[in-house]
Design a protein around this motif. Sequence first.
Motif, PDB file in Angstrom:
ATOM      1  N   PRO A  28     -56.068 -34.955-127.267  1.00  0.00           N
ATOM      2  CA  PRO A  28     -57.105 -35.759-127.932  1.00  0.00           C
ATOM      3  C   PRO A  28     -56.988 -37.240-127.568  1.00  0.00           C
ATOM      4  N   ALA A  29     -58.110 -37.893-127.569  1.00  0.00           N
ATOM      5  CA  ALA A  29     -58.151 -39.313-127.219  1.00  0.00           C
ATOM      6  C   ALA A  29     -57.268 -40.139-128.151  1.00  0.00           C
ATOM      7  N   GLN A  30     -57.239 -39.792-129.436  1.00  0.00           N
ATOM      8  CA  GLN A  30     -56.414 -40.548-130.372  1.00  0.00           C
ATOM      9  C   GLN A  30     -54.935 -40.367-130.060  1.00  0.00           C
ATOM     10  N   ARG A  31     -54.565 -39.159-129.658  1.00  0.00           N
ATOM     11  CA  ARG A  31     -53.178 -38.917-129.279  1.00  0.00           C
ATOM     12  C   ARG A  31     -52.803 -39.735-128.044  1.00  0.00           C
ATOM     13  N   VAL A  32     -53.722 -39.821-127.090  1.00  0.00           N
ATOM     14  CA  VAL A  32     -53.479 -40.647-125.913  1.00  0.00           C
ATOM     15  C   VAL A  32     -53.303 -42.105-126.325  1.00  0.00           C
ATOM     16  N   ALA A  33     -54.167 -42.584-127.211  1.00  0.00           N
ATOM     17  CA  ALA A  33     -54.059 -43.971-127.678  1.00  0.00           C
ATOM     18  C   ALA A  33     -52.736 -44.203-128.403  1.00  0.00           C
ATOM     19  N   ASP A  34     -52.307 -43.217-129.202  1.00  0.00           N
ATOM     20  CA  ASP A  34     -51.038 -43.354-129.911  1.00  0.00           C
ATOM     21  C   ASP A  34     -49.868 -43.424-128.937  1.00  0.00           C
ATOM     22  N   ALA A  81     -52.456 -28.331-114.793  1.00  0.00           N
ATOM     23  CA  ALA A  81     -52.209 -29.716-115.198  1.00  0.00           C
ATOM     24  C   ALA A  81     -53.476 -30.443-115.634  1.00  0.00           C
ATOM     25  N   PRO A  82     -54.600 -30.381-114.860  1.00  0.00           N
ATOM     26  CA  PRO A  82     -55.798 -31.109-115.313  1.00  0.00           C
ATOM     27  C   PRO A  82     -56.289 -30.645-116.676  1.00  0.00           C
ATOM     28  N   GLN A  83     -56.321 -29.360-116.880  1.00  0.00           N
ATOM     29  CA  GLN A  83     -56.833 -28.827-118.135  1.00  0.00           C
ATOM     30  C   GLN A  83     -55.919 -29.183-119.307  1.00  0.00           C
ATOM     31  N   LEU A  84     -54.612 -29.075-119.088  1.00  0.00           N
ATOM     32  CA  LEU A  84     -53.681 -29.387-120.169  1.00  0.00           C
ATOM     33  C   LEU A  84     -53.726 -30.864-120.537  1.00  0.00           C
ATOM     34  N   LEU A  85     -53.860 -31.732-119.558  1.00  0.00           N
ATOM     35  CA  LEU A  85     -53.907 -33.167-119.854  1.00  0.00           C
ATOM     36  C   LEU A  85     -55.214 -33.555-120.525  1.00  0.00           C
ATOM     37  N   LYS A  86     -56.302 -32.956-120.080  1.00  0.00           N
ATOM     38  CA  LYS A  86     -57.593 -33.293-120.691  1.00  0.00           C
ATOM     39  C   LYS A  86     -57.731 -32.742-122.096  1.00  0.00           C
ATOM     40  N   ALA A  87     -56.906 -31.755-122.426  1.00  0.00           N
ATOM     41  CA  ALA A  87     -56.957 -31.195-123.776  1.00  0.00           C
ATOM     42  C   ALA A  87     -56.275 -32.082-124.802  1.00  0.00           C
ATOM     43  N   ASP A 147     -37.245 -40.907-129.111  1.00  0.00           N
ATOM     44  CA  ASP A 147     -38.211 -39.826-129.318  1.00  0.00           C
ATOM     45  C   ASP A 147     -39.276 -39.939-128.233  1.00  0.00           C
ATOM     46  N   VAL A 148     -38.955 -39.430-127.057  1.00  0.00           N
ATOM     47  CA  VAL A 148     -39.841 -39.594-125.905  1.00  0.00           C
ATOM     48  C   VAL A 148     -41.131 -38.794-126.060  1.00  0.00           C
ATOM     49  N   SER A 149     -41.159 -37.835-126.979  1.00  0.00           N
ATOM     50  CA  SER A 149     -42.398 -37.063-127.181  1.00  0.00           C
ATOM     51  C   SER A 149     -43.531 -37.935-127.681  1.00  0.00           C
ATOM     52  N   LYS A 150     -43.188 -39.106-128.219  1.00  0.00           N
ATOM     53  CA  LYS A 150     -44.223 -40.003-128.740  1.00  0.00           C
ATOM     54  C   LYS A 150     -44.917 -40.786-127.636  1.00  0.00           C
ATOM     55  N   PHE A 151     -44.348 -40.802-126.417  1.00  0.00           N
ATOM     56  CA  PHE A 151     -44.980 -41.601-125.360  1.00  0.00           C
ATOM     57  C   PHE A 151     -44.940 -40.917-123.996  1.00  0.00           C
ATOM     58  N   SER A 152     -44.659 -39.632-123.958  1.00  0.00           N
ATOM     59  CA  SER A 152     -44.650 -38.912-122.686  1.00  0.00           C
ATOM     60  C   SER A 152     -45.140 -37.482-122.906  1.00  0.00           C
ATOM     61  N   VAL A 153     -45.464 -36.821-121.807  1.00  0.00           N
ATOM     62  CA  VAL A 153     -45.899 -35.430-121.829  1.00  0.00           C
ATOM     63  C   VAL A 153     -44.947 -34.649-120.941  1.00  0.00           C
ATOM     64  N   ARG A 154     -44.436 -33.547-121.443  1.00  0.00           N
ATOM     65  CA  ARG A 154     -43.583 -32.686-120.613  1.00  0.00           C
ATOM     66  C   ARG A 154     -44.388 -31.475-120.181  1.00  0.00           C
ATOM     67  N   LEU A 155     -44.370 -31.241-118.875  1.00  0.00           N
ATOM     68  CA  LEU A 155     -45.134 -30.150-118.273  1.00  0.00           C
ATOM     69  C   LEU A 155     -44.164 -29.214-117.557  1.00  0.00           C
ATOM     70  N   ALA A 156     -44.167 -27.959-117.946  1.00  0.00           N
ATOM     71  CA  ALA A 156     -43.297 -26.988-117.273  1.00  0.00           C
ATOM     72  C   ALA A 156     -43.753 -26.803-115.833  1.00  0.00           C
ATOM     73  N   GLN A 157     -42.782 -26.514-114.956  1.00  0.00           N
ATOM     74  CA  GLN A 157     -43.132 -26.322-113.551  1.00  0.00           C
ATOM     75  C   GLN A 157     -44.121 -25.181-113.384  1.00  0.00           C
ATOM     76  N   ALA A 158     -44.007 -24.176-114.213  1.00  0.00           N
ATOM     77  CA  ALA A 158     -44.920 -23.033-114.110  1.00  0.00           C
ATOM     78  C   ALA A 158     -46.344 -23.391-114.509  1.00  0.00           C
ATOM     79  N   ASP A 159     -46.511 -24.492-115.247  1.00  0.00           N
ATOM     80  CA  ASP A 159     -47.846 -24.884-115.721  1.00  0.00           C
ATOM     81  C   ASP A 159     -48.516 -25.908-114.823  1.00  0.00           C
ATOM     82  N   MET A 160     -47.921 -26.232-113.693  1.00  0.00           N
ATOM     83  CA  MET A 160     -48.529 -27.242-112.826  1.00  0.00           C
ATOM     84  C   MET A 160     -49.945 -26.879-112.391  1.00  0.00           C
ATOM     85  N   PRO A 161     -50.280 -25.610-112.114  1.00  0.00           N
ATOM     86  CA  PRO A 161     -51.665 -25.310-111.727  1.00  0.00           C
ATOM     87  C   PRO A 161     -52.691 -25.673-112.808  1.00  0.00           C
TER      88      PRO A 161
END
Length: 1438
Positions: free
Chosen positions: A1335-1341, A1327-1333, A1311-1325
């Motif tokens: 939550p800190a707890q999700r990042v820690a998990d 990327a900073p906003q999507l990653l910063k969105a 279940d790679v969704s528990k430890f990785s983020v998938r970003l569509a190629q169309a969403d690369m512009p």
Amino acid sequence: MPTATKLRIIQELQHGHAARFCHELLGSYPRLTKDNLAPWLARSRSFLSAYVKGMWPVYHGNLKVAINQTALSGLPLLRRLLLAQLLTAWLEDWGRQLPAGAEQGVAELVGQLYDIHQAAVVQKGIMEYFHISKSGGTSWNAAAKMNGCVRAQAGGSHVKGFDDECRWIDQAVYKNVTGGRKIMWGRWGRVLRATKFRGCHSRYDHMVAKGFSYTSNEYTLQGGQNDIFDVHTCPQVVNVVTVRDPVRRMESAIRFIMMHAKAAYRKHTDPERPEVGEAAFDAVWCNASAAFWEAMAPPVADNYNVRSFLGERGFHTPLGRLGKDHIAAAKDVLLQFDLVLDLDAGEAQNDRLTYQALGWPAALSRAHALDATKLSSKMNLNYSACHPAPGDVELLRARQAPDVELYRFARVLNLLDELWLDMARAVARQPVAGGLTAEATPQEIKCGMLWRGANRSALVHAVGHVSSGNGSTVNVDALVNATLAGYQGDAVDPEGALDPRDGDADGSSDGSDDDDAEEDGSDDESGEDDFHDGTALMGKEGRATQGSGGRDGDGTETGQTHGPGGGQGGGRVDSLGSSTNGGPGPGTGTSRSGGGGGTGSLLGSLGATLSHWAQAVSHMVGRVDANAEQYSSKRFAWRAAAKNGAASTAVINQYQSHRRLQQDAENDKHADEAVKQLIVRLNASRLLPLPVKPQERCVLTKGTWCMQYHLQAPVPRYPPRYYDKPCPNDCNGVGNCNHEYGLCFCPAGWGGPDCSQPRKRPCHHMGEGKRDAGWHNLTAWSHTRCAGVCDDDVAMCYCPPDTKYGHREAPPGAKPGAPPEQRGRPLFMCTPGTDKDGKKVWWGGTPYNDIFGPEGWCNADKPAFKCPCRLDGLQGELCEEVVEQTCTNQCSGHGECNQGFCKCHAGWYGLDCGLRRAGVLPEVGDEWLTKPWIEPTLTHTVATEDPPLTPVRRRPYIYVYDMKPDFSTDLMQYRIEGSHCLYRNFGRGNHSTWVGYNAYGVEPVLHELFLTSEHRTLDPEEADFFYVPINLACYFDLYGWNQLPAWPPHTRSVRPFAAALMQRAALTWLNATFPYFARRGGRDHIWLNPHDEGACYVWKEVWPGVMLSHWGRLDFPHASGSGYINDNYTWAINERLYGMDGVGDWRNHTSWAHPCFDPSKDLVVPVFKDPQHYRRSPYLGAPAVGNGSSSGRDLFAFFAGDLRLADPRQDPHCVYSRCTRQTLYKLAAEQGWWAAHRIWINERSKPPPLEAEAGAAAAATDYSSLLARSVFCFALLGEGWTARVEDAILHGCIPVVVMDDVQMQWESILDVSKFSVRLAQADMPRAPQLLKAIPAQRVADMQAALSRVWHRYRYTGLRMINDESRRLQRAYQQEAGGKAPRTPGAEFSTSRQDDAFATILQWLYHRIPEVHGTQQASKAGALTAGAASDSAGVAAAA
């Protein structure tokens, strides 16, 4: 012959010259005859007489006590040895009649042995009953009570604080299965006793203080905290054990656990509706697999008896790992017990022996345990309807082979004890003067020979007399004799009636402090042990018991002799010579005495016992003699110093330290504060424990593949198959004969059925004399065009032979394969720009004289110009140092490596010389003889062990083909660039090194892992899968450098086309040589496709197999996305140019015929990264280097790699990486991501500008450090797959995967969704906003999840990889002052558990039914049946 015992402590042989006597006896009388019986009797009786009179100094605290030797040992080992000699001669040589005139001497010998035993029991005054669970212990405890023994009141008669409680069940598994409930026996995994009474002396003191004469130990023996060979019985007590048929013991334990589990379900699931709990119970427990029981109750399922005798560590030996040493140690310890009883011999025999040996008239016949039939009826547990799966029960039964072997040995000892005690009774030896009847009260019996209680024993009397005096030595012989005389006389307690209290002095219960106790079952001895239900598990017929009748271990009334597989009819050996024989018994089981079918095996057991202990005693004599000399000198020093008054104190203390019982020193050690501090430091230096439970190891997995693997039932491992097919002409002395196939495998340069025909690879444009056909005749350059002389075996160019450092071949007439007289300096990629006359050479560039002039490369000792020295096996600027060349597993130490081809030593064969020809003896390989530098690169091959070092194995079984050299070793030998096709090689001084980054390093790594794996089988008929090790990625490295190798021959096209044809040719060879591919349509064949676009273009006949690759592309139809034209697998090719008329468009057979990846049958496996690549990983213990947070992750997101910036013309249409790398770089640069977000996107050569930042982090800009200090790491495509996923995960960085329609590594099974983020190629512009969105707890998990799966993304298991991981981890630990890292995930730093290779094997196991076509067929047997029960286990564990 068995070797000497490895036990370090055998108390009986360490005093009274017992070891010397045994050695003398066996040396002088190896076999008794009528002629030597008289001197044998005389010598034996003389020794026993001296032993009874001998005194022995022991210490109690600071008090020295001289006590009769019988207080320390009743000589059970020696007694059985003497009887074994006597009985063997009586049965084999004397016609079951003693020689004339011998009866009196034998009678006196038996009487002496009994007197010594009786004196020992009386003087010790305390019995420790070794309670092997489900072997009659509850009944025995009840018997102790009825016989008036003073014992602990709590269940099991366990002394409070000793922590002697049993450890049957894994509490965590039980809680998971039952929804959080506990069970009182759930102590598996608690290795060391939680006690302050550590060691025999400390335990003895406490029992004396409590006034006990009886205690029960239901865990294991003393002394085995660290090593099974330190285990021992306690000499201060009388040691008694009851054994039982181990298969029935196991079945009884399973019934007992199920009974209590069902009670828990009924009570807790829905108390108002017990049927709801019963249904829940039935769903999990009924028809459970062997693997379920292995996880639930590991020692119950795997040889509980052997484990019990091995001490704390030995009891917790991993499942399936009990071997010959464990069985031998258990036998050696068992032989030292004062009395061995067999529950299955029946109550009549046990009653008779117990009375004669201990003076207990109220024995098992009066101590009836709870009837399991009544209890099972009360709990509505129907064994015929609810029991483990029948097939798996047979697996469990078969797995108890070590226990069965130990039980057979125990029955021999029980036979000898029975014979001795019956003869002692016949010569008028009585345990109690006047006798006792079974109707005697506990107050009358007073614990039989142990009648005074421990606080009134002879030993304690002696200690008491000394303790009130001045510390001088007291001879207590008179006291001992008076005690014995009084006991044989009127048996009156001089101090009043024996206190029959039934508990501790403080009235506390021994079982009340167990925090794991479950309210569903009390620790009541009446319900804790055997159930006399008269039935066997799963409706089997109950085994029979002693011929004299009586109730067996399960309550069945019978008159048959018990024995695995059968036995003899009722019959007995009388005391001194006559016998009454029963009729022949069925089967071949170990029999009791008398005639019948079992005599042969009985004699074999006695003979083995005699032989074994002859060796053991010889071993002990040497050690005891050496100690005796030491002690003698100490005693002399003490006597001399005693004359000097006060000056003797230090010498006396020193003498005391040598003569105290060994357990005293152990007890003192644990009381020493310095030792306690050392233990604290040691604990701090240890890594955290690895997960051991299947549900912990299978965290974040999809489906049940992982649990199915771990819950499968191991099966016995047998010695490997051997083969002996000959080959023609001994393969001309240059090749290797594969004795399984009967085929010669030839090195480069040789071919034909016997390797006698030349098979050359000429250099490009080669002419006469192996020189170039004319520097000016052809202007084209290639990697193998040679300006010097060509080694046309491999197309390697060297300086010509007429130069000082030229290549000179072996002289004419030399044997085939002879090395050259001088290898010479290579001319790799070193070509002249002019000829010697100065005329331009269009395919070169170096001045002529720089190569061939007097001061040039080929002539000068120290040339100014140096050609590259990159050939495998040569080192130094001048190629002057010859080092080891690199081969698969370095030829296993049994061959010579030649550029990747192993020339095996005589008797060895295989690509890695790891297989031994039938009839050839094993030998020490080069690693210990002439080439010690190869030892660090060698990995042990499990499949060739003979005998196997582990008793069991697990599926899947993998057969590894020995492939024809065309597809394997030829490609290794044709390497011109030495680092190609390798993951390691040898550097200066033969130091093994990593080759640097080899993108396709997984190819040699997986080959070595499959060859050395415990899952490898040498029998193709039993294989679940077949690994096809062709060097496909190596071919990509070599392609186009020469006309050979090439498929089709002598042509050149795009590399995927040639690779597809190479696989097709390999398949053709497999089908022509073996029947296995056709057997299942190739579904069970494993192919590795490590190149950039994986299996997109494999030939369609190969496609049904298991495709391992790094490329998880899912869309279909598909087209090549490579920006490198030579790797475009959708390139149209004119087949007619290659002699392939009729095939049509090759794409119809490859990329147009199937997808690149099928998640149902294929795996996307990790790229290989050596530990140096992730050397700064926190998982290896590296400290945080970044500023800011405690984790040191001060970079928000990071990527460094090839962006195609150096030459925009290289990729004008932005095809490479699907333009993701280039796009992300431009976005980061244009939008200022570094300044705004600390997101760094650039090439590897341009790290982020951290120089101005404070602290040590400014210098941590190497690639590994940057990954370790980043929160997110982008995983962007390359020509195909990306290795950035592994880069991120191995450093604890959350991968941001930008790969549309492409699965990352393991995505189909984790279940790679528990430890990785998938970003569509169309969403690369964004990327900073999507990653910063996020939550800190999700990042820690996600970071926490990474720490639990990172190890699945690295390959371990090969010696060099493991050693490097340990070196890095220990270096970081040393930097931390010796403290091991406590970073989550660091526990895996030096472990191979569940790594990438293990993950492949675990996944393959669950595919066996599908691959074999047995998913719906009944012949799937254990595997498919297990799968159903495994699913229940998974559901329960979830």
